[in-house]
Design an enzyme around this catalytic site. Sequence first.
Site, PDB file in Angstrom:
ATOM      1  N   HIS A   1      34.798   6.737  17.018  1.00 45.30           N
ATOM      2  CA  HIS A   1      33.587   7.444  17.458  1.00 45.30           C
ATOM      3  C   HIS A   1      32.610   7.583  16.298  1.00 45.30           C
ATOM      4  O   HIS A   1      32.953   7.326  15.143  1.00 45.30           O
ATOM      5  CB  HIS A   1      33.939   8.842  17.980  1.00 45.30           C
ATOM      6  CG  HIS A   1      34.433   9.755  16.900  1.00 45.30           C
ATOM      7  ND1 HIS A   1      35.645   9.578  16.262  1.00 45.30           N
ATOM      8  CD2 HIS A   1      33.854  10.823  16.298  1.00 45.30           C
ATOM      9  CE1 HIS A   1      35.803  10.507  15.346  1.00 45.30           C
ATOM     10  NE2 HIS A   1      34.734  11.274  15.334  1.00 45.30           N
TER      11      HIS A   1
ATOM     12  N   ASP B   1      30.131  10.876  15.002  1.00 49.47           N
ATOM     13  CA  ASP B   1      30.020  12.302  15.288  1.00 49.47           C
ATOM     14  C   ASP B   1      28.721  12.605  16.040  1.00 49.47           C
ATOM     15  O   ASP B   1      27.638  12.152  15.650  1.00 49.47           O
ATOM     16  CB  ASP B   1      30.061  13.112  13.985  1.00 49.47           C
ATOM     17  CG  ASP B   1      31.426  12.992  13.318  1.00 49.47           C
ATOM     18  OD1 ASP B   1      32.429  12.823  14.038  1.00 49.47           O
ATOM     19  OD2 ASP B   1      31.481  13.056  12.074  1.00 49.47           O
TER      20      ASP B   1
ATOM     21  N   HIS C   1      34.281   5.980  13.010  1.00 45.31           N
ATOM     22  CA  HIS C   1      35.523   6.304  12.309  1.00 45.31           C
ATOM     23  C   HIS C   1      36.614   6.726  13.273  1.00 45.31           C
ATOM     24  O   HIS C   1      36.349   7.077  14.424  1.00 45.31           O
ATOM     25  CB  HIS C   1      35.297   7.341  11.213  1.00 45.31           C
ATOM     26  CG  HIS C   1      34.725   8.642  11.701  1.00 45.31           C
ATOM     27  ND1 HIS C   1      33.399   8.800  12.022  1.00 45.31           N
ATOM     28  CD2 HIS C   1      35.305   9.844  11.916  1.00 45.31           C
ATOM     29  CE1 HIS C   1      33.181  10.045  12.411  1.00 45.31           C
ATOM     30  NE2 HIS C   1      34.335  10.702  12.366  1.00 45.31           N
TER      31      HIS C   1
ATOM     32  N   ARG D   1      34.471  20.322   7.461  1.00 40.06           N
ATOM     33  CA  ARG D   1      33.403  19.332   7.729  1.00 40.06           C
ATOM     34  C   ARG D   1      32.045  20.009   7.918  1.00 40.06           C
ATOM     35  O   ARG D   1      31.938  20.961   8.689  1.00 40.06           O
ATOM     36  CB  ARG D   1      33.736  18.538   8.999  1.00 40.06           C
ATOM     37  CG  ARG D   1      32.795  17.343   9.193  1.00 40.06           C
ATOM     38  CD  ARG D   1      33.098  16.575  10.462  1.00 40.06           C
ATOM     39  NE  ARG D   1      32.288  17.057  11.561  1.00 40.06           N
ATOM     40  CZ  ARG D   1      32.464  16.671  12.838  1.00 40.06           C
ATOM     41  NH1 ARG D   1      33.421  15.806  13.156  1.00 40.06           N
ATOM     42  NH2 ARG D   1      31.685  17.153  13.785  1.00 40.06           N
TER      43      ARG D   1
HETATM   44  C1  SIN Z   1      36.316  13.575  12.354  1.00 32.04           C
HETATM   45  O1  SIN Z   1      36.232  12.772  13.278  1.00 32.04           O
HETATM   46  O2  SIN Z   1      35.321  14.134  11.912  1.00 32.04           O
HETATM   47  C2  SIN Z   1      37.672  13.861  11.757  1.00 32.04           C
HETATM   48  C3  SIN Z   1      38.066  12.857  10.756  1.00 32.04           C
HETATM   49  C4  SIN Z   1      39.396  13.186  10.141  1.00 32.04           C
HETATM   50  O3  SIN Z   1      40.032  14.185  10.485  1.00 32.04           O
HETATM   51  O4  SIN Z   1      39.820  12.404   9.286  1.00 32.04           O
END
Ligand code: SIN
Length: 289
Positions: free
Chosen positions: A104, A106, A264, A280
């Site tokens: 995806h 974000d 990612h 995050r």
């Molecule tokens: C995310 O998608 O922001 C999480 C990435 C992660 O936990 O490595």
Amino acid sequence: MPIQAKKLSIHTGAEILKFDMAQPLDSASLRELESIFHERGMLVFHNQSMTEDQHVAFSRNFGDLEIHVLKQYLQPGHPEILLISNVVEDGKAVGVKDAGHYWHTDLSYLKIPSRCSILYAKEIPAPDGERTYGDTCFVNTAAAFEALDEQMQEKLLTLHAVHDYQGRYSKLQQANPGRADLTEEQKKQVPPVVHPVVRTHPFTGRKCIYVNEGFTTSIVGMPQQESDELLQFLYAHCTQEKFMYRHKWQVGDVLMWDNCTTQHLAIADYELPQRRLLHRTTLTGSAVF
Ligand code: SIN
């Protein structure tokens, strides 16, 4: 002193060397960092030590910060920080346990999606020799677009797709029935939205494939089967090894990624008592075109 950077794979990622994110950033360094960031799509900073205020202050160099719709997982006193974690304290999940266990970008489900995200590792499962746990993979979707033949590029440039957070949320609830229902207020914040299948990067002008397994549900105006087949083709194309960098986390690592030109995937291959906790921040972006 110029910023020192090292490429991490052919198309994706650069490691920034000898850099302290806790220090204020002067405008020349900011411009230099942004230029490496736009070229490589994601940056890795090792051995960082930042307070929450410093994490937020560093992030603000790149724009305004989003407050995530899942308010129960925001860091108390710092609502700009979303906790991503499998840790449970006093019977309560401290963060989003299953964030990003699918490819995806974000917040692609917002009308104005995110510019970038900055993820800071506080606790990471211990490795077992060479074997690491909870890695995160990144691909470069501009490189993926450029690798398509001209006919496919031209077709994609005419298409739009629906992105829907509630569709993803229902799938997550099926896999994890402990997830609370979204409230009516939360649902109102995340109605389905439509974006071009290929978006233009607002800083580099590169064309990026902008559909993802996480949040895209269909191509507008296309019969469902044809739309599913095209989306599956694009997901498989984008996530090929040749466009990828796979990050093996250490505590103190900070990753910053571009939510236009990368996708990612967080690998879910660990379980308690292996603890994983990351903070995050997510930067507001600009209108998609
Ligand atoms: C995310 O998608 O922001 C999480 C990435 C992660 O936990 O490595």
